[in-house]
Scaffold this active site. Structure first.
Site, PDB file in Angstrom:
ATOM      1  N   GLY A   1      -0.943  -5.663   2.223  1.00 26.24           N
ATOM      2  CA  GLY A   1       0.506  -5.870   2.154  1.00 26.24           C
ATOM      3  C   GLY A   1       1.196  -4.881   3.088  1.00 26.24           C
ATOM      4  O   GLY A   1       0.656  -4.523   4.147  1.00 26.24           O
TER       5      GLY A   1
ATOM      6  N   GLY B   1      -0.914  -1.463   3.441  1.00 25.34           N
ATOM      7  CA  GLY B   1      -2.220  -1.731   4.045  1.00 25.34           C
ATOM      8  C   GLY B   1      -2.066  -2.127   5.507  1.00 25.34           C
ATOM      9  O   GLY B   1      -2.830  -1.689   6.376  1.00 25.34           O
TER      10      GLY B   1
ATOM     11  N   LYS C   1      -1.573  -3.918  -5.287  1.00 28.95           N
ATOM     12  CA  LYS C   1      -0.730  -3.492  -6.399  1.00 28.95           C
ATOM     13  C   LYS C   1      -1.635  -3.111  -7.564  1.00 28.95           C
ATOM     14  O   LYS C   1      -2.780  -3.565  -7.652  1.00 28.95           O
ATOM     15  CB  LYS C   1       0.221  -4.622  -6.802  1.00 28.95           C
ATOM     16  CG  LYS C   1       1.347  -4.854  -5.785  1.00 28.95           C
ATOM     17  CD  LYS C   1       2.320  -3.693  -5.791  1.00 28.95           C
ATOM     18  CE  LYS C   1       3.380  -3.753  -4.723  1.00 28.95           C
ATOM     19  NZ  LYS C   1       4.440  -4.703  -4.904  1.00 28.95           N
TER      20      LYS C   1
ATOM     21  N   ASN D   1       0.953   3.816  -5.960  1.00 34.86           N
ATOM     22  CA  ASN D   1       1.855   4.522  -6.872  1.00 34.86           C
ATOM     23  C   ASN D   1       1.399   4.349  -8.305  1.00 34.86           C
ATOM     24  O   ASN D   1       0.642   3.435  -8.629  1.00 34.86           O
ATOM     25  CB  ASN D   1       3.274   3.961  -6.725  1.00 34.86           C
ATOM     26  CG  ASN D   1       3.936   4.427  -5.444  1.00 34.86           C
ATOM     27  OD1 ASN D   1       3.660   5.521  -4.955  1.00 34.86           O
ATOM     28  ND2 ASN D   1       4.808   3.599  -4.896  1.00 34.86           N
TER      29      ASN D   1
ATOM     30  N   LYS E   1       4.973  12.430  -7.437  1.00 34.42           N
ATOM     31  CA  LYS E   1       5.428  11.121  -6.931  1.00 34.42           C
ATOM     32  C   LYS E   1       5.878  10.229  -8.089  1.00 34.42           C
ATOM     33  O   LYS E   1       6.876   9.506  -7.994  1.00 34.42           O
ATOM     34  CB  LYS E   1       4.278  10.471  -6.150  1.00 34.42           C
ATOM     35  CG  LYS E   1       4.593   9.122  -5.515  1.00 34.42           C
ATOM     36  CD  LYS E   1       5.058   9.236  -4.088  1.00 34.42           C
ATOM     37  CE  LYS E   1       5.650   7.972  -3.500  1.00 34.42           C
ATOM     38  NZ  LYS E   1       4.687   7.038  -2.964  1.00 34.42           N
TER      39      LYS E   1
ATOM     40  N   ASN F   1      12.538   3.297  -9.138  1.00 37.11           N
ATOM     41  CA  ASN F   1      12.068   1.919  -8.972  1.00 37.11           C
ATOM     42  C   ASN F   1      12.677   0.922  -9.957  1.00 37.11           C
ATOM     43  O   ASN F   1      13.238  -0.100  -9.553  1.00 37.11           O
ATOM     44  CB  ASN F   1      10.535   1.875  -9.065  1.00 37.11           C
ATOM     45  CG  ASN F   1       9.882   2.532  -7.860  1.00 37.11           C
ATOM     46  OD1 ASN F   1      10.483   3.386  -7.213  1.00 37.11           O
ATOM     47  ND2 ASN F   1       8.657   2.146  -7.560  1.00 37.11           N
TER      48      ASN F   1
ATOM     49  N   SER G   1      13.640  -0.728  -3.016  1.00 32.98           N
ATOM     50  CA  SER G   1      12.376  -0.278  -3.607  1.00 32.98           C
ATOM     51  C   SER G   1      11.409  -1.456  -3.719  1.00 32.98           C
ATOM     52  O   SER G   1      11.822  -2.621  -3.744  1.00 32.98           O
ATOM     53  CB  SER G   1      12.610   0.322  -5.000  1.00 32.98           C
ATOM     54  OG  SER G   1      12.871  -0.713  -5.921  1.00 32.98           O
TER      55      SER G   1
ATOM     56  N   GLU H   1       4.899  -3.184 -10.859  1.00 37.70           N
ATOM     57  CA  GLU H   1       3.981  -2.112 -11.275  1.00 37.70           C
ATOM     58  C   GLU H   1       4.570  -1.299 -12.443  1.00 37.70           C
ATOM     59  O   GLU H   1       4.214  -0.144 -12.631  1.00 37.70           O
ATOM     60  CB  GLU H   1       3.674  -1.200 -10.087  1.00 37.70           C
ATOM     61  CG  GLU H   1       2.937  -1.911  -8.966  1.00 37.70           C
ATOM     62  CD  GLU H   1       2.471  -0.971  -7.858  1.00 37.70           C
ATOM     63  OE1 GLU H   1       1.265  -0.922  -7.562  1.00 37.70           O
ATOM     64  OE2 GLU H   1       3.323  -0.282  -7.276  1.00 37.70           O
TER      65      GLU H   1
END
Ligand code: NAD
Length: 309
Positions: free
Chosen positions: A9, A12, A78, A104, A185, A193, A255, A268
């Site tokens: 995605g 990547g 994801k 994440n 993070k 998010n 986001s 996520e």
């Protein structure tokens, strides 16, 4: 060095485009239209300064096409696809090969370790940002340092890929404080998010609108309290201020959770705000704001098809 990037995605594709001129790279993803576009035309990368370039990269929807003797499998799917990605990586890795997650959220490393063994898994954290513009097209949306967690048995190998990342334009450092990396993070993602996805706003709005900022700070406070109960110190003196700074520094960005909600994809949420709720429950730390954010995102996911415009 042979690298397989599993999950092609936004992130990547960005890493693939930057690494391909320096080593042997394969991109692996189930999204056929995207992979076909990369096979045909390469990746069209829009750099931070607005310039564009086309980069030829090996790309496939069939993990077996990658073969074996892979030094590093970089997992960029994801979080809900991590187990599948690790299973794809397993037969590719050579003896001494390692799998790296820079996803994440909390728990990806553990999911990978269940499949590959903890000794073959490495945690990283990157603050680069990327956005997909369409099949085969990606925009580098933000740059900041990348950290890779190391341990004595693998330091040399981690050092080598950190140097490669740095040559590719991703300034990378080693760290031996895994928890601080991940939670640093996580706390920011917890603040930004879900709220941007619920309010359908760009990141900067959370710092500028008082009521949105209050919600962001309440979610962040809960995450810091949970981290503290786990004995983890987040790497900021003031996590609220740091989250506001990040929201302002990325003010124009949408986001990834907002992008997912808008296109009706799963989010996520379970590994971000959901992880705070789960850990809070385990440790006796109340997390009502994060619980509410989780319910709202799950309600958005479940009602996408019937949304009134
Ligand atoms: P992404 O949504 O761009 O891609 C994830 C997957 O979704 C891909 O495997 C792709 O097959 C599929 N996909 C995307 N668009 C599609 C479409 N239109 N049709 C069909 N399939 C499609 O994910 P990402 O943003 O690269 O994130 C990967 C991981 O990296 C996540 O864990 C994320 O949290 C993390 N991360 C993202 C960023 C960022 O700026 N994007 C930054 C740091 C970390």
């Amino acid at each position: 060095m042979k690298i397989a990037i599993i999950g092609a995605g936004a992130m990547g594709s960005l890493f693939g485009a930057r690494l391909a001129p320096l080593c042997h790279v394969w991109l692996v993803d189930a999204w056929e239209e995207h992979i076909r576009a990369i096979q045909r035309d390469g990746i069209q990368l829009t750099n931070l300064d607005g310039s564009t370039q086309r980069v030829t990269v090996n790309a496939t929807t069939n993990p077996e096409a990658v073969g074996d003797e892979v030094d590093w499998a970089i997992i960029f799917v994801k979080s809900y696809q991590t187990a599948q990605a690790a299973a794809w990586a397993a037969p590719m890795l050579k003896a001494g090969g390692l799998a790296l997650t820079m996803q994440n959220g909390l728990g990806n490393l553990e999911v990978m370790a269940d499949v590959l063994g903890a000794e073959r898994c490495v945690q990283g954290v990157t603050s680069h940002g990327a956005t997909l513009l369409g099949p085969g097209q990606v925009r580098h949306a933000g740059a900041a340092a990348t950290y890779l967690a190391t341990r004595p048995a693998i330091t040399e190998r981690v050092q080598r890929i950190a140097e490669l990342f740095t040559r590719a334009g991703f300034e990378t450092h080693l760290s031996d404080n895994l928890d601080s990396l991940v939670w640093g993070k996580l706390v920011i993602n917890v603040g930004i998010n879900a709220l941007t996805a619920i309010l359908r706003v760009r990141n900067g709005v959370l710092a500028e609108v008082a009521s949105a900022r209050a919600l962001m700070e309440a979610a962040v406070d809960e995450a810091v309290a949970v981290a503290r109960a786990r004995g983890i110190t987040v790497p900021y003196a003031d996590a609220r201020a740091r989250t506001r700074e990040v929201a302002l520094a990325t003010a124009a960005n949408c986001s990834s959770m907002l992008a997912d909600v808008l296109r009706g994809f799963p989010t996520e949420i379970d590994v971000i705000n959901g992880a705070i709720v789960r850990e809070g429950a385990r440790l006796g730390v109340p997390t009502p704001v994060n619980q509410t954010l989780v319910h709202l995102i799950k309600a958005l996911e479940a009602t996408h098809a019937g949304r009134v415009a």
